[in-house]
Motif scaffolding. Structure first.
Motif, PDB file in Angstrom:
ATOM      1  N   GLU A   4     -13.298  45.379  11.734  1.00 17.15           N
ATOM      2  CA  GLU A   4     -12.608  44.159  12.152  1.00 17.15           C
ATOM      3  C   GLU A   4     -12.248  43.360  10.911  1.00 17.15           C
ATOM      4  O   GLU A   4     -13.082  43.183  10.025  1.00 17.15           O
ATOM      5  N   SER A   6     -10.633  39.611   9.717  1.00 14.73           N
ATOM      6  CA  SER A   6     -10.335  38.287  10.229  1.00 14.73           C
ATOM      7  C   SER A   6     -10.199  37.314   9.075  1.00 14.73           C
ATOM      8  O   SER A   6     -10.714  37.562   7.981  1.00 14.73           O
ATOM      9  N   ARG A   8     -11.381  34.266   9.548  1.00 15.84           N
ATOM     10  CA  ARG A   8     -12.472  33.337   9.850  1.00 15.84           C
ATOM     11  C   ARG A   8     -13.739  34.130  10.122  1.00 15.84           C
ATOM     12  O   ARG A   8     -13.717  35.107  10.854  1.00 15.84           O
ATOM     13  N   ALA A   9     -14.830  33.666   9.543  1.00 14.51           N
ATOM     14  CA  ALA A   9     -16.114  34.313   9.774  1.00 14.51           C
ATOM     15  C   ALA A   9     -16.847  33.584  10.878  1.00 14.51           C
ATOM     16  O   ALA A   9     -17.120  32.385  10.765  1.00 14.51           O
ATOM     17  N   ASP A  10     -17.161  34.280  11.950  1.00 12.58           N
ATOM     18  CA  ASP A  10     -18.005  33.740  12.990  1.00 12.58           C
ATOM     19  C   ASP A  10     -19.387  33.487  12.386  1.00 12.58           C
ATOM     20  O   ASP A  10     -19.905  34.316  11.633  1.00 12.58           O
ATOM     21  N   ALA A  11     -19.985  32.347  12.677  1.00 11.58           N
ATOM     22  CA  ALA A  11     -21.266  31.978  12.065  1.00 11.58           C
ATOM     23  C   ALA A  11     -22.338  33.031  12.329  1.00 11.58           C
ATOM     24  O   ALA A  11     -23.107  33.392  11.424  1.00 11.58           O
ATOM     25  N   ALA A  12     -22.411  33.553  13.539  1.00 14.72           N
ATOM     26  CA  ALA A  12     -23.424  34.568  13.861  1.00 14.72           C
ATOM     27  C   ALA A  12     -23.161  35.864  13.094  1.00 14.72           C
ATOM     28  O   ALA A  12     -24.105  36.507  12.604  1.00 14.72           O
ATOM     29  N   ASP A  13     -21.909  36.248  12.977  1.00 22.08           N
ATOM     30  CA  ASP A  13     -21.578  37.470  12.237  1.00 22.08           C
ATOM     31  C   ASP A  13     -21.870  37.302  10.750  1.00 22.08           C
ATOM     32  O   ASP A  13     -22.415  38.211  10.113  1.00 22.08           O
TER      33      ASP A  13
END
Length: 143
Positions: A4, A6, A8-13
């Protein structure tokens, strides 16, 4: 396997990647003692006027971000932030510190505070050089 990409980094990821890397490093090197370090300067309405973000791990202080708002510049706030971070790092058992910057004024400040360059990237942004600097926090540091 799915890759993947992106912007933007998802905080959990992001936490999963950071935690995985930390577990790997600790399996190789022993406990890191990783702790976040945040120092904020607040104004009368509790707004943040300046701050320092970093972390301590493996006996090192890493200063990631330092920002001083326009109304506080030229008043020694940057110096005070770094001084407080170094004091806290020593209390946490750190022997050394490092940071990087491509801001000429910040570079000069860090040099005045005893940081010494150990590397650089020429023309990092336009004609600006990105400097990597370190400082010994305790003379009795590890061999």
């Amino acid at each position: 396997m799915l890759f993947e990409i992106s912007d933007r980094a998802d905080a959990a990821d992001a936490a999963a990647v950071a935690d995985g890397l930390l577990r790997f490093n600790e399996s190789e090197l022993g406990p890191s003692g990783m702790r976040a370090l945040t120092i904020l300067v607040r104004g009368p309405e509790t707004e943040v006027g300046a701050g320092l973000i970093g972390r301590t791990a493996f006996g090192w202080l890493f200063i990631e971000k330092v920002w001083v708002g326009e109304t506080l510049r030229g008043r020694g706030v940057g110096r005070a932030l770094v001084d407080r971070a170094e004091t806290e790092a020593r209390a946490r058992g750190c022997t050394d510190a490092w940071l990087d910057t491509f801001n000429p004024q910040a570079h000069d400040l860090y040099r005045r505070l005893g940081y010494e360059p150990f590397g650089q990237i020429e023309r990092y942004v336009g004609e600006r050089t990105r400097f990597f600097l370190r400082k010994v926090l305790r003379e009795d540091r590890r061999p």
